[in-house]
Design a protein around this motif. Structure first.
Motif, PDB file in Angstrom:
ATOM      1  N   VAL B  51       0.827  -1.210   0.000  1.00 58.62           N
ATOM      2  CA  VAL B  51       0.000   0.000   0.000  1.00 58.62           C
ATOM      3  C   VAL B  51       0.853   1.247   0.000  1.00 58.62           C
ATOM      4  O   VAL B  51       2.065   1.204   0.221  1.00 58.62           O
ATOM      5  N   PHE B  52       0.186   2.364  -0.232  1.00 59.50           N
ATOM      6  CA  PHE B  52       0.818   3.668  -0.321  1.00 59.50           C
ATOM      7  C   PHE B  52       0.887   4.249   1.094  1.00 59.50           C
ATOM      8  O   PHE B  52      -0.054   4.880   1.559  1.00 59.50           O
ATOM      9  N   HIS B  53       1.988   3.980   1.770  1.00 57.53           N
ATOM     10  CA  HIS B  53       2.084   4.402   3.170  1.00 57.53           C
ATOM     11  C   HIS B  53       3.529   4.797   3.432  1.00 57.53           C
ATOM     12  O   HIS B  53       4.426   3.958   3.319  1.00 57.53           O
ATOM     13  N   CYS B  54       3.745   6.042   3.774  1.00 55.85           N
ATOM     14  CA  CYS B  54       5.113   6.562   3.867  1.00 55.85           C
ATOM     15  C   CYS B  54       5.912   5.811   4.926  1.00 55.85           C
ATOM     16  O   CYS B  54       5.507   5.720   6.079  1.00 55.85           O
ATOM     17  N   GLY B 126      -7.219  10.321 -15.458  1.00 57.83           N
ATOM     18  CA  GLY B 126      -6.610   9.157 -14.819  1.00 57.83           C
ATOM     19  C   GLY B 126      -5.284   8.761 -15.440  1.00 57.83           C
ATOM     20  O   GLY B 126      -4.460   8.102 -14.807  1.00 57.83           O
ATOM     21  N   TYR B 127      -5.044   9.185 -16.687  1.00 59.18           N
ATOM     22  CA  TYR B 127      -3.769   8.850 -17.326  1.00 59.18           C
ATOM     23  C   TYR B 127      -2.598   9.593 -16.690  1.00 59.18           C
ATOM     24  O   TYR B 127      -1.446   9.227 -16.912  1.00 59.18           O
ATOM     25  N   VAL B 132       2.890  10.147 -13.684  1.00 57.67           N
ATOM     26  CA  VAL B 132       3.560  10.271 -12.385  1.00 57.67           C
ATOM     27  C   VAL B 132       4.459   9.057 -12.145  1.00 57.67           C
ATOM     28  O   VAL B 132       5.613   9.189 -11.718  1.00 57.67           O
ATOM     29  N   LEU B 133       3.939   7.879 -12.456  1.00 56.56           N
ATOM     30  CA  LEU B 133       4.722   6.650 -12.253  1.00 56.56           C
ATOM     31  C   LEU B 133       5.990   6.659 -13.117  1.00 56.56           C
ATOM     32  O   LEU B 133       7.094   6.413 -12.622  1.00 56.56           O
ATOM     33  N   GLY B 134       5.806   6.988 -14.382  1.00 56.63           N
ATOM     34  CA  GLY B 134       6.960   6.970 -15.282  1.00 56.63           C
ATOM     35  C   GLY B 134       7.903   8.143 -15.062  1.00 56.63           C
ATOM     36  O   GLY B 134       9.124   7.979 -15.115  1.00 56.63           O
ATOM     37  N   GLY B 135       7.340   9.313 -14.789  1.00 59.03           N
ATOM     38  CA  GLY B 135       8.168  10.519 -14.670  1.00 59.03           C
ATOM     39  C   GLY B 135       8.753  10.726 -13.290  1.00 59.03           C
ATOM     40  O   GLY B 135       9.970  10.703 -13.113  1.00 59.03           O
ATOM     41  N   LEU B 136       7.876  10.920 -12.312  1.00 58.86           N
ATOM     42  CA  LEU B 136       8.347  11.302 -10.977  1.00 58.86           C
ATOM     43  C   LEU B 136       8.927  10.139 -10.185  1.00 58.86           C
ATOM     44  O   LEU B 136       9.784  10.325  -9.312  1.00 58.86           O
ATOM     45  N   VAL B 137       8.437   8.929 -10.459  1.00 61.04           N
ATOM     46  CA  VAL B 137       8.908   7.778  -9.671  1.00 61.04           C
ATOM     47  C   VAL B 137      10.120   7.107 -10.319  1.00 61.04           C
ATOM     48  O   VAL B 137      11.028   6.665  -9.617  1.00 61.04           O
ATOM     49  N   LEU B 138      10.144   7.049 -11.654  1.00 60.90           N
ATOM     50  CA  LEU B 138      11.224   6.292 -12.300  1.00 60.90           C
ATOM     51  C   LEU B 138      12.233   7.183 -13.036  1.00 60.90           C
ATOM     52  O   LEU B 138      13.426   7.093 -12.801  1.00 60.90           O
ATOM     53  N   THR B 205      -7.458   8.851  -8.146  1.00 64.78           N
ATOM     54  CA  THR B 205      -7.916   8.892  -9.530  1.00 64.78           C
ATOM     55  C   THR B 205      -7.044   9.780 -10.416  1.00 64.78           C
ATOM     56  O   THR B 205      -7.073   9.644 -11.632  1.00 64.78           O
ATOM     57  N   LEU B 206      -6.283  10.681  -9.788  1.00 57.09           N
ATOM     58  CA  LEU B 206      -5.493  11.616 -10.600  1.00 57.09           C
ATOM     59  C   LEU B 206      -4.014  11.259 -10.681  1.00 57.09           C
ATOM     60  O   LEU B 206      -3.438  11.227 -11.759  1.00 57.09           O
ATOM     61  N   PHE B 207      -3.398  11.013  -9.532  1.00 52.71           N
ATOM     62  CA  PHE B 207      -1.936  10.967  -9.539  1.00 52.71           C
ATOM     63  C   PHE B 207      -1.303   9.740  -8.894  1.00 52.71           C
ATOM     64  O   PHE B 207      -0.086   9.623  -8.926  1.00 52.71           O
ATOM     65  N   CYS B 208      -2.074   8.870  -8.277  1.00 50.09           N
ATOM     66  CA  CYS B 208      -1.429   7.809  -7.488  1.00 50.09           C
ATOM     67  C   CYS B 208      -0.673   6.815  -8.386  1.00 50.09           C
ATOM     68  O   CYS B 208      -1.271   6.098  -9.190  1.00 50.09           O
ATOM     69  N   PRO B 209       0.648   6.739  -8.267  1.00 51.00           N
ATOM     70  CA  PRO B 209       1.404   5.810  -9.104  1.00 51.00           C
ATOM     71  C   PRO B 209       1.149   4.345  -8.732  1.00 51.00           C
ATOM     72  O   PRO B 209       1.221   3.466  -9.598  1.00 51.00           O
ATOM     73  N   LEU B 210       0.838   4.106  -7.472  1.00 51.89           N
ATOM     74  CA  LEU B 210       0.532   2.728  -7.068  1.00 51.89           C
ATOM     75  C   LEU B 210      -0.814   2.305  -7.663  1.00 51.89           C
ATOM     76  O   LEU B 210      -0.981   1.165  -8.111  1.00 51.89           O
ATOM     77  N   GLY B 211      -1.748   3.257  -7.695  1.00 49.96           N
ATOM     78  CA  GLY B 211      -3.031   2.995  -8.338  1.00 49.96           C
ATOM     79  C   GLY B 211      -2.856   2.699  -9.824  1.00 49.96           C
ATOM     80  O   GLY B 211      -3.577   1.882 -10.401  1.00 49.96           O
TER      81      GLY B 211
END
Lengths: 162, 288
Positions: B51-54, B126-127, B132-138, B205-211
């Motif tokens: 889950v998404f938990h810091c 939602g895209y 976010v997943l590709g840019g900010l996380v990776l 729905t907007l930005f969650c990379p885990l979602g």
């Protein structure tokens, strides 16, 4: 058939791939991480020491040593050596052997010295330990590769790296 | 004919709000929150949670998979444990984790329960999650390292709510000098808390990379939401029950569905498994 592949084969394959990744990450995956450690090392160093050297007293030469040119060299002209009472008394130590006198001299000798030195060691860190370290900002990318930001035994840098 | 249709309709639908899922979900979410908050003080940060938990939360039991992905990307390493966790959980249950176990989703659900007028976000937004997943996380961590201001953990609202603010509170309570967190993620957190009052699960729905990862897994996961076509009367009750419905959709679709199972309040929709008995037509979160 396509439905079966999508609904059974694909998820089962994905789960198996995930399990394989988990096993590989937990057991086999390691990364080299440089760590600075303080270590006690025994080193041989040249140390200056003052020593007393017995030399023969030159008869009729006052202190008898004026012509002496140092260890390893021949005494200067002046004949046979004589004991120098004054020199022994000045030293305040045991008297020199008869016919000899002490001179003090600074020489360099090799000696074993224990020192704390900072050395950089490369450890193969398993992935679970790396995950723990990044949660506290304990691993960073440095020149030459990964490095741990704190020494063993020290508290980690922060619970909140950001 | 009309009476038969009415009968079928009556047998296939329950009254809105009467699904078991709706009754139990908040308690399950609370129980999971307790598990993530490390009641036994184990601090098992060598293991990723799904889950998404810091993980910087003073009470976090496990490591955050997205934080691990971002940091390993910055270190130039492949995080096999995080990838394995996401694959196993995603391929098993998909975004059921989002709807039932995610603590940040739970926080948004609590704000969403405040009775205010909710508006629907366009589906195409939602895209952004994939960006976010590709840019900010990776990509950004890999190219610029973790010092970049857009490094994901530096802007993560869950990190602000669960890591930074409790950390500041802990320092204040201990009487130590306060190390203030970056203002960016605090502002982002406040924005999304405000948005959560106006729309359902805005972060998810907007930005969650885990979602984003789980919504991809929704298309083939072992557990899915299924529709019994013979029981469906096209009454649109499922659309009415779904918090994430679009204006022209009957359901959220696999990309947006968080598998909260609110739609199971309609008798035509239930949970199916790929390895279970013969499956009906899968719907939301199942590749429809």
């Amino acid at each position: 058939m396509a439905m079966v592949v999508q609904r059974v084969v694909l998820p089962v394959a994905a789960v198996l791939a995930g399990v394989a990744a988990l096993v590989y990450g937990a057991v086999y995956h390691r990364a080299p991480v440089a760590q600075q450690e303080i270590e006690e090392q025994v080193q041989e160093e040249e140390v200056s020491k003052t020593i007393r050297v017995p030399v023969p007293v030159v008869p009729g030469g006052g202190a008898g040593l004026s012509g002496w040119a140092g260890p390893g060299r021949n005494p200067g002209p002046g004949g046979e050596a004589q004991p120098s009472e004054g020199a022994a008394a000045a030293d305040g130590a045991e008297a020199p052997p008869p016919g000899m006198a002490f001179i003090t001299q600074t020489v360099k000798v090799l000696e074993s010295v224990r020192r704390s030195v900072t050395v950089t060691k490369i450890h193969d860190v398993p992935e679970p330990a790396m995950i723990f370290d990044i949660t506290v900002g304990g691993i960073a990318w440095g020149p030459g590769g990964l490095r741990r930001t704190y020494a063993p035994g020290e508290p980690p840098p922060s619970l909140c790296p950001t | 004919m009309v009476s038969m249709a009415k009968q079928a309709r009556g047998s296939s639908r329950r009254r809105p709000g009467h699904s078991r899922a709706r009754r139990w979900r908040i308690w399950v979410q609370a129980a999971f929150l307790l598990a993530w908050l490390d009641p036994l003080m184990l601090r098992v940060h060598t293991v990723c949670s799904p889950v998404f938990h810091c993980y910087s939360c003073p009470l976090a039991t496990f490591a955050c998979p997205i934080g691990v992905l971002a940091n390993f990307s910055a270190l130039g390493q492949i995080p096999y444990l995080a990838i394995g966790t996401l694959l196993v959980v995603g391929a098993s249950v998909g975004s059921l984790v989002c709807g039932w176990a995610c603590p940040f989703g739970f926080l948004q659900d609590l704000f969403g329960r405040i009775p205010t007028h909710k508006f629907m976000l366009p589906v195409w937004l939602g895209y952004c999650r994939y960006a976010v997943l590709g840019g900010l996380v990776l990509w950004i961590p890999y190219v610029y390292g973790e010092g970049h201001p857009l490094f994901f953990c530096s802007v993560c609202p869950a990190g602000a709510a669960e890591g930074a603010l409790p950390h500041v509170a802990g320092l204040a309570l201990a009487g130590q000098a306060i190390d203030w967190p970056g203002a960016t993620k605090i502002v982002i957190l406040l924005v999304f808390v405000g948005l959560a009052l106006c729309t359902w699960r805005p972060w998810c729905t907007l930005f969650c990379p885990l979602g984003a990862v789980y919504s991809l897994c929704n298309r083939f996961s072992l557990v899915f939401v299924r529709l019994a076509p013979e029981a469906c009367t096209e009454c649109d009750l499922c659309r009415d029950l779904c918090h994430l419905r679009g204006p022209s959709e009957r359901r959220a679709g696999p990309g947006r569905c968080i598998r909260c199972l609110e739609c199971t309040g309609c008798g035509a929709i239930g949970i199916g498994t790929a390895l279970g008995p013969r499956r009906k037509t899968p719907v939301a979160g199942a590749g429809s």
